[in-house]
Write an enzyme that holds these catalytic residues in place. Structure first.
Site, short mmCIF file in Angstrom:
data_model
loop_
_atom_site.label_atom_id
_atom_site.label_comp_id
_atom_site.label_asym_id
_atom_site.label_seq_id
_atom_site.Cartn_x
_atom_site.Cartn_y
_atom_site.Cartn_z
N CYS A 103 4.05 -11.87 6.24
CA CYS A 103 2.89 -13.01 6.85
C CYS A 103 3.20 -14.40 5.77
O CYS A 103 4.25 -14.85 6.06
CB CYS A 103 1.64 -12.60 7.01
SG CYS A 103 0.62 -13.66 7.94
N GLU A 145 2.24 -3.25 7.40
CA GLU A 145 1.65 -2.00 6.54
C GLU A 145 0.30 -1.31 7.34
O GLU A 145 -0.20 -0.04 7.26
CB GLU A 145 0.71 -2.59 5.54
CG GLU A 145 -0.14 -3.65 5.66
CD GLU A 145 0.23 -4.89 5.70
OE1 GLU A 145 -0.49 -6.01 5.69
OE2 GLU A 145 1.35 -5.20 6.14
N HIS A 187 2.03 -7.92 10.04
CA HIS A 187 1.55 -6.99 9.16
C HIS A 187 1.96 -5.40 9.11
O HIS A 187 1.23 -4.41 9.89
CB HIS A 187 0.11 -6.83 8.96
CG HIS A 187 -0.29 -8.43 8.33
ND1 HIS A 187 -0.65 -8.34 7.11
CD2 HIS A 187 -0.55 -9.51 9.06
CE1 HIS A 187 -0.99 -9.92 6.74
NE2 HIS A 187 -0.98 -10.23 7.88
#
Length: 546
Positions: A384, A520, A518
């Site tokens: 990001c 994750e 993102h």
């Protein structure tokens, strides 16, 4: 019929209700049951999206674009069940809904009160459709018993205990058993008072999950059971585990899932759990083949909960390569104050990661860290904000765009990164203005991306079409694509309409990738995200060289 498990907390905060809820969900799942987890948050914010990470920790984003509590990340990682907008509610959302109804006249002139109107909204949320075939809904109530803002939630779940059919609700209370070293004693009084508080509002816990540093002596366990009106076998010891993925194993050993099933009268018919996957994960974490060091250069490194999903995704990447991942937390401002520190801190690491962030503070330090990783061929992962800073670094230092910046930091003569004003979501067009409200106005949730054929990221994913979760308000400006790509930083992933850059990478570097989304948020211990698997693999390769 769906059964409901309510998890409350007492004595102090941060005892791990979210992790306990997720671990219990995993244990029930391991026995063949279908579960869903939900979180009730008593704060007045509509959602945590506008809260400082130092106040709240990470904001976890769901597939459908809800900004939620970080505990929903635990729920997803432990059960693999994607959370949704309907799995997290706050006092702010409840009052907002009630006020809107009152303004429309939906209450037909009635006086709007906490009971029944607020509690009815909470119950409606808890009982909303969990999905087909769900056996258990686990509902975690944020905060601790006795908090004034939590009272409507406790009252609502008390009412549900009476309204649900008999035997369809279970109350678990997570509490603390402090050990006083000078006295050499474990103290049960805080737990007794916490349960007394809970019982005073009409809730009798079925199970006590007791956080403690020492094993609970039999006499203390018996005492807790007697004073708290709980079966002795339902006083469950919860000591620290070697890692969070060992928690389901430890809780099973202590009998938590058996006690829960006993409350519902299912113990005699429930199959034994298959915990082999959890044992494999825990064993691999305990016995890695090596270690890599990843420098995280960010803004909120003083509170690692601000990057909870990121930390876990890196651990998952380590599981895939069978290495322990050691994290070196670095504030971006450190490299702004003293540029000489960059070499000292980064020369020996095996990978550099710049995570998501907002605002200008520390940005120059992050750009310097990215430059160091590029020049010294250290694997780099930008997420990001980290991708945006990689673009600005290339523009300033390689493309001759010396004034390249982001409009997030103020007016810019060369806005390589700028405010997004419109984008596509399916067949619809979403628009935002500079003066709009901050809450819920970013590009949020799952969006598709198209990867360049033959690119490194296409090879990593094994696909040319992907879907990832986003949370950002600013975007790289395609107007500067030609100048930036001339420096070797390729735009290897775009939105399906070709308007929004999603991924960049360098072919002249061992591993240099930036992503606007993102990744994750979608990583799991049993299914590590491919980008983190590849990044830690590259870091492992570098560890053999330095």
């Amino acid at each position: 019929m769906t059964r409901y498990i309510f998890i409350t907390g007492g004595v102090v905060s941060s005892l791990g209700k979210g992790l306990a809820s997720a671990a219990l969900g995993a244990l029930l799942q391991a026995r063949g049951y279908r579960v869903r987890l939900r979180k009730l948050d008593p704060y007045l914010n509509v959602d945590p999206g506008t809260m400082s990470p130092y106040q709240h920790g990470e904001v976890f984003v769901t597939e459908d674009g809800a900004e939620t509590d970080l505990d929903l990340g635990h729920y997803e990682r432990f059960t693999g069940v994607n959370a949704a907008r309907g799995d997290n509610i706050t006092t702010g959302q409840i009052y907002k809904t009630i006020i809107e109804k009152e303004r429309r006249g939906d209450y037909l002139g009635a006086t709007v009160q906490v009971i029944p109107h607020v509690t009815d909204e909470i119950k409606s949320f808890v009982l909303s459709d969990p999905g087909e075939g769900v056996d258990f809904v686990l509902v975690e109530i944020g905060g601790t018993v006795g908090d004034i803002e939590g009272l409507p939630f406790f009252e609502a779940i008390r009412q549900l205990g009476q309204e649900l059919p008999r035997g369809m609700a279970c109350y678990i209370h997570l509490t603390l058993l402090p050990y006083v070293k000078t006295a050499g004693e474990m103290k049960t009084k805080p737990t007794q008072h916490s349960v007394k508080e809970l019982r005073s509002i009409g809730i009798q816990p079925d199970i006590l999950l007791c956080r403690c540093e020492q094993p609970i002596p039999p006499a203390e366990r018996r005492k807790i059971g007697q004073f708290c009106n709980v079966r002795e076998g339902a006083v469950i010891q919860a000591m620290d585990s070697p890692n969070i993925y060992a928690v389901p194993l430890d809780y099973h050993e202590q009998g938590l899932d058996r006690e829960v099933l006993d409350v519902f009268g299912l113990l005699g018919t429930a199959p034994e759990p298959d915990l082999s996957g959890w044992r494999r994960v825990s064993d691999r974490l305990a016995h890695p083949d090596g270690e890599v060091t990843i420098a995280i250069v960010g803004k909120y490194t003083g509170l690692t909960d601000a990057y909870k999903s990121l930390v876990e995704a890196l651990i998952h990447g380590g599981l895939a390569s069978n290495v322990r991942v050691r994290l070196d937390w670095i504030e971006g401002e450190m490299f702004e104050r003293d540029e000489a520190l960059i070499g000292e801190r980064l020369a020996g690491v095996h990978g550099v990661l710049v995570p998501g962030a907002f605002g200008e503070r520390g940005a120059t330090g992050m750009i310097r860290a990215i430059q160091f990783a590029r020049v010294h061929q250290i694997p780099y992962f930008g997420i990001c904000f980290g991708m945006q800073m990689a673009m600005i670094e290339a523009a300033r230092n390689l493309a001759g765009l010396t004034e390249a910046s982001s409009t997030e930091f103020g007016p810019s003569a060369q806005p390589v990164v700028g405010l997004m004003t419109e984008w596509s979501r399916g067949n619809e067009r979403e628009t935002r203005g500079e003066g709009d409200d901050l809450g819920g106005t970013m590009r949020l949730g799952a969006y598709d991306a198209v990867l360049a054929p033959g690119s490194r990221v296409a090879a990593i994913y094994g696909a040319e079409h992907i879907s990832e979760r986003h949370r950002h308000r600013y975007e790289v400006n395609l107007r500067y694509r030609e100048a930036i790509e001339a420096t070797g930083l390729a735009f290897s992933g775009l939105s399906p309409d070709g308007v929004l850059p999603e991924i960049c990478e360098r072919a002249d570097h061992p591993w240099f990738i930036g992503v606007q989304f993102h990744p994750e948020l979608k990583s799991r211990p049993f299914d590590p995200h491919p980008l983190f698997t590849s990044f830690i693999g590259a870091a492992k390769d570098r560890s053999r060289l330095v």
